[in-house]
Design an enzyme around this catalytic site. Sequence first.
Site, short mmCIF file in Angstrom:
data_model
loop_
_atom_site.label_atom_id
_atom_site.label_comp_id
_atom_site.label_asym_id
_atom_site.label_seq_id
_atom_site.Cartn_x
_atom_site.Cartn_y
_atom_site.Cartn_z
N SER A 150 45.83 34.54 43.35
CA SER A 150 44.34 34.59 43.21
C SER A 150 43.66 34.76 44.65
CB SER A 150 43.76 33.90 42.26
OG SER A 150 42.49 33.90 42.22
N ASP B 149 43.05 41.41 33.73
CA ASP B 149 42.77 40.70 34.99
C ASP B 149 41.41 41.53 35.76
OD1 ASP B 149 42.40 39.58 37.47
OD2 ASP B 149 44.43 38.54 37.21
N HIS C 199 43.49 36.74 33.94
CA HIS C 199 43.82 36.04 35.08
C HIS C 199 44.18 34.76 34.69
CE1 HIS C 199 42.97 35.80 39.49
NE2 HIS C 199 42.65 34.58 39.42
#
Length: 320
Positions: free
Chosen positions: A164, A264, A294
């Site tokens: 991330s 995502d 995600h």
Amino acid sequence: MTTLPLVDAGQRDLVGSFPAFDPDQDDLKDFRRTLVEGTTSLLNSASVSYEERTIAGPKDAPQVRVLLFRPTETETETQAQTTPAILYIHGGGMIAGTPDMQAGTLHRLAQETGALIVSVDYRLAPETPFPGGLEDAYAALVWLHTHAGELGVEASRIIVMGDSGGGCLASATALLARDRKQVPLCGQFLIYPMLDLRTGGPDAVSDDPTTGEFVWTRAQNRHAWAAVRGTLGEDDPRFGYLSPAFMKDLSGLPPTIITTGSLDLFRDEDVTFAHRLWQAAVPTDLIVYASAVHGFDLLASPLAERAHRDVVEGVRRLLA
């Protein structure tokens, strides 16, 4: 629209496990606390032991805390042997998170890859905007390389890895390593990396409504990027290190693996970045997991286990 029916069946009831954060209403400090508590619980991180060190930070900046996860020696191994190493950079949009919250995953990864993992407790935005967090990560990389002998690490077998927001910092750290020519990397592993500050805003290159409903939203992304960017202008020569999607030249980077999910928010920017790496002749593997949101790899399920196996195999290949 709701994309819940598109989410992997084994994770559909789990996507609400992550703490919600509405930047317009919620306190960032509360989000930071609940993110760490929730992730620590998901990954059983509280039960894991590790070594903690404080190392020299960037010039004129505070020291940097790092956590070391060592692989368990087998009976046939000796202290004289060296291991590969991973510099790991945690997620949280560069505004939240700590390396401790992922201790469960990193301990397991160290055992299964035989690599020493050094996880960086970098400074967060908005208290420390760009380039503070990035320079902390790079300082940890230089320390790892410089102290390779003391740590029992083979200096030519170091990769950077992150998820991330940590994937953004890992990518930017690899770019700095290329350009500063202090540390030769043998790979980078980017897990649903946050690479393009336009995503979720009016200037987004793409905006598929089937992405970004769960875990990390458009509003969160806009808030995080504004916090990290601070006052940095797009004409600043460092802009590509802030948001790697803007780096014009991607040539000369080490072999790369990128993983992301089809639901995502970062899917399209990750696919685009992989495409640009191919165009720059950088050996690159890209995996897009169907029905994955995600953070999907943190949710106990067959899909998460498949992703974990892919991570272990990919790390081993990069470190071979």
